[in-house]
Design a protein around this motif. Structure first.
Motif, PDB file in Angstrom:
ATOM      1  N   SER A 167      40.808  31.000  46.218  1.00 22.41           N
ATOM      2  CA  SER A 167      41.944  30.276  45.655  1.00 22.41           C
ATOM      3  C   SER A 167      41.926  30.169  44.138  1.00 22.41           C
ATOM      4  O   SER A 167      42.924  29.775  43.533  1.00 22.41           O
ATOM      5  CB  SER A 167      41.987  28.863  46.252  1.00 22.41           C
ATOM      6  N   ASP A 168      40.788  30.484  43.517  1.00 22.08           N
ATOM      7  CA  ASP A 168      40.728  30.383  42.055  1.00 22.08           C
ATOM      8  C   ASP A 168      41.591  31.437  41.377  1.00 22.08           C
ATOM      9  O   ASP A 168      41.937  31.300  40.209  1.00 22.08           O
ATOM     10  CB  ASP A 168      39.286  30.519  41.573  1.00 22.08           C
ATOM     11  N   GLY A 169      41.903  32.499  42.088  1.00 24.14           N
ATOM     12  CA  GLY A 169      42.816  33.501  41.542  1.00 24.14           C
ATOM     13  C   GLY A 169      42.114  34.581  40.744  1.00 24.14           C
ATOM     14  O   GLY A 169      40.996  34.414  40.249  1.00 24.14           O
ATOM     15  N   LEU A 170      42.776  35.718  40.648  1.00 24.77           N
ATOM     16  CA  LEU A 170      42.282  36.862  39.885  1.00 24.77           C
ATOM     17  C   LEU A 170      43.177  37.039  38.671  1.00 24.77           C
ATOM     18  O   LEU A 170      44.367  37.329  38.802  1.00 24.77           O
ATOM     19  CB  LEU A 170      42.295  38.130  40.761  1.00 24.77           C
ATOM     20  N   ALA A 171      42.606  36.889  37.483  1.00 25.66           N
ATOM     21  CA  ALA A 171      43.387  37.005  36.249  1.00 25.66           C
ATOM     22  C   ALA A 171      43.613  38.453  35.861  1.00 25.66           C
ATOM     23  O   ALA A 171      44.642  38.805  35.280  1.00 25.66           O
ATOM     24  CB  ALA A 171      42.687  36.261  35.113  1.00 25.66           C
ATOM     25  N   GLY A 172      42.639  39.318  36.160  1.00 24.63           N
ATOM     26  CA  GLY A 172      42.769  40.712  35.751  1.00 24.63           C
ATOM     27  C   GLY A 172      41.673  41.555  36.358  1.00 24.63           C
ATOM     28  O   GLY A 172      40.702  41.046  36.935  1.00 24.63           O
ATOM     29  N   ILE A 173      41.827  42.876  36.243  1.00 22.89           N
ATOM     30  CA  ILE A 173      40.846  43.822  36.764  1.00 22.89           C
ATOM     31  C   ILE A 173      40.794  45.013  35.826  1.00 22.89           C
ATOM     32  O   ILE A 173      41.815  45.469  35.306  1.00 22.89           O
ATOM     33  CB  ILE A 173      41.193  44.263  38.200  1.00 22.89           C
ATOM     34  N   SER A 174      39.572  45.521  35.596  1.00 21.38           N
ATOM     35  CA  SER A 174      39.404  46.654  34.690  1.00 21.38           C
ATOM     36  C   SER A 174      38.083  47.337  35.020  1.00 21.38           C
ATOM     37  O   SER A 174      37.365  46.933  35.934  1.00 21.38           O
ATOM     38  CB  SER A 174      39.421  46.185  33.224  1.00 21.38           C
ATOM     39  N   SER A 175      37.781  48.395  34.275  1.00 20.40           N
ATOM     40  CA  SER A 175      36.493  49.071  34.395  1.00 20.40           C
ATOM     41  C   SER A 175      36.137  49.692  33.051  1.00 20.40           C
ATOM     42  O   SER A 175      37.018  50.185  32.330  1.00 20.40           O
ATOM     43  CB  SER A 175      36.533  50.161  35.466  1.00 20.40           C
ATOM     44  N   SER A 176      34.849  49.669  32.725  1.00 18.23           N
ATOM     45  CA  SER A 176      34.383  50.352  31.522  1.00 18.23           C
ATOM     46  C   SER A 176      33.890  51.761  31.841  1.00 18.23           C
ATOM     47  O   SER A 176      33.440  52.484  30.952  1.00 18.23           O
ATOM     48  CB  SER A 176      33.246  49.553  30.864  1.00 18.23           C
ATOM     49  N   SER A 177      33.965  52.154  33.121  1.00 18.58           N
ATOM     50  CA  SER A 177      33.522  53.476  33.555  1.00 18.58           C
ATOM     51  C   SER A 177      34.718  54.379  33.803  1.00 18.58           C
ATOM     52  O   SER A 177      35.622  54.020  34.578  1.00 18.58           O
ATOM     53  CB  SER A 177      32.695  53.365  34.839  1.00 18.58           C
ATOM     54  N   GLU A 178      34.713  55.557  33.195  1.00 15.74           N
ATOM     55  CA  GLU A 178      35.849  56.465  33.371  1.00 15.74           C
ATOM     56  C   GLU A 178      36.064  56.840  34.834  1.00 15.74           C
ATOM     57  O   GLU A 178      37.193  57.039  35.279  1.00 15.74           O
ATOM     58  CB  GLU A 178      35.640  57.726  32.543  1.00 15.74           C
ATOM     59  N   VAL A 179      34.978  56.897  35.593  1.00 18.25           N
ATOM     60  CA  VAL A 179      35.083  57.304  36.992  1.00 18.25           C
ATOM     61  C   VAL A 179      35.916  56.311  37.798  1.00 18.25           C
ATOM     62  O   VAL A 179      36.555  56.673  38.791  1.00 18.25           O
ATOM     63  CB  VAL A 179      33.672  57.453  37.604  1.00 18.25           C
TER      64      VAL A 179
END
Length: 400
Positions: A71-83
């Motif tokens: 319930s806290d929620g997801l603010a964002g998603i990313s990756s530092s890996s090109e794969v």
């Protein structure tokens, strides 16, 4: 309510992986690493990072893991890996979060498809062939009738990249690539005319050029990056041509949001596009940008992925920064000396060495051969370059 989550889909093992987690925390979010192998990342324990085991090659599994964060929620998603940048972008879009175009990322990840696409849109690329057998590679090199770069169509960090002077050498290298003999296995091999001019990368955020990096590459037949200078001394027509070629390429592939690290070489005085990386630069280039411009590119990408305003750059005069990597070679480390001497040098800002006596090192002719670095910062580019070169020269890693 607790702070919202910020999901990181895997990570690069060196460079900015840790920086992404720390940037999310600074912006009031809780970073959580989605990974198949948390033991690959030493900074997880150091930062006390939340971890969720998940098959990160499975987009649906990553999506389910994000939905299970609670319930806290997801603010964002990313990756530092090109794969994993495409998976992160696809999941972000599925959840209604800001994210670059996954289709554009997929196109950029396939170097052969990128070449075809850019050539159709009039962007200069090396003459190339996409091959699936050693015989096709040998024929392509014979047709070029000059040295050719032979590399996997999908790859990163100079892994599996080698210049071959004749068809026989190219066929031998292609067999290694296709069978995964000491290198990541490839299904398609790219053969391209070798461009020997100076190499640059153009760093871009949201279709706007941040700056140009001068890149230093080791001796043939490999292409291991040995250092970078930011900003590159490319004023006038050369800089303008590098910028315009880069932006034309990004428009052509549709990568107009998010970060991009675009590599080019000069063919004579004309830029020739080598590859588009749909991510921030590796090789600690974001740190050089931060030292030189006062911009935290990692924080900007994290804020963008969470739909937040970008951090304000430091208000100070622009400077110049250089990095040189430690590349000790193969064998067992007998001793490491000169680190304190390197740190004492004028304009030297950072010295890192990741090896110690007794360690056994192997050479892979890729980014994995880098065993540390020195970073310098100065008002003039020539002073930054000289300081980094001198500091690197102070450090001796003796092998037995």
């Amino acid at each position: 309510m607790r702070r919202p989550w910020f999901a990181l889909v895997e990570s690069n093992t060196t460079g900015t992986g840790r920086d992404f987690a720390e940037a999310a925390r600074r912006q009031g979010m809780r970073p959580v690493l989605l990974t198949r192998a948390p033991e690959r990342y030493p900074y997880v324990a150091e930062l006390g990072l939340d971890v969720r085991p998940v098959d990160t090659t499975d987009e649906e599994a990553v999506l389910a893991a994000c939905r299970d964060l609670g319930s806290d929620g997801l603010a964002g998603i990313s990756s530092s890996s090109e794969v994993f940048v495409r998976v992160a972008a696809a999941v972000g879009r599925s959840l209604g979060l800001p994210a670059p175009d996954p289709g554009a990322i997929a196109l950029c990840r396939d170097k052969a498809e990128t070449r075809r696409h850019l050539a159709r849109h009039g962007v200069a690329v090396p003459e190339f062939f996409a091959c699936t057998t050693p015989a096709m590679v040998e024929k392509a090199v014979a047709e070029l009738a000059e040295p050719a770069v032979v590399k996997p169509s999908q790859g990163t960090g100079s892994q599996g990249v080698r210049v071959c002077d004749d068809p026989a050498a190219a066929g031998w290298w292609a067999r290694r690539l296709l069978h995964g003999d000491g290198v990541p296995a490839a299904t398609t091999v790219l053969v391209e005319r070798e461009i020997r001019g100076p190499e640059y990368s153009v760093e871009v955020i949201d279709g706007t050029v941040v700056g140009i990096t001068a890149k230093h590459v080791g001796s043939r037949p490999y292409f291991v990056e040995t250092g970078h200078d930011f900003p590159a001394r490319t004023s006038g027509p050369r800089g303008a041509a590098l910028r315009s070629t880069t932006l034309a390429a990004l428009r052509a592939v549709g990568l107009t949001t998010g970060p991009a690290h675009v590599e080019l070489r000069l063919d004579g005085e004309e830029p020739c596009l080598i590859e588009i990386n749909p991510r921030l630069a590796g090789g600690l280039i974001p740190r050089l940008v931060g030292r030189a411009l006062g911009r935290d590119l990692v924080s900007e990408v994290v804020a963008q992925a969470a739909g937040r305003p970008s951090p304000t750059p430091d208000a100070r005069p622009e400077r110049c920064s250089s990095i040189r990597f430690l590349l000790p070679g193969e064998g067992t480390v007998a001793s490491v000396s000169g680190l304190d001497l390197a740190r004492s040098g004028r304009h030297v800002d950072e010295v890192v060495c990741t090896v110690s006596p007794g360690m056994r090192l192997e050479v892979e002719h890729s980014f994995k051969d880098r065993r540390g670095h020195v970073i310098s910062v100065a008002d003039r580019p020539e002073d930054a370059v000289a300081a980094a070169e001198h500091a690197r020269g102070c450090i001796e890693i003796a092998m037995s």
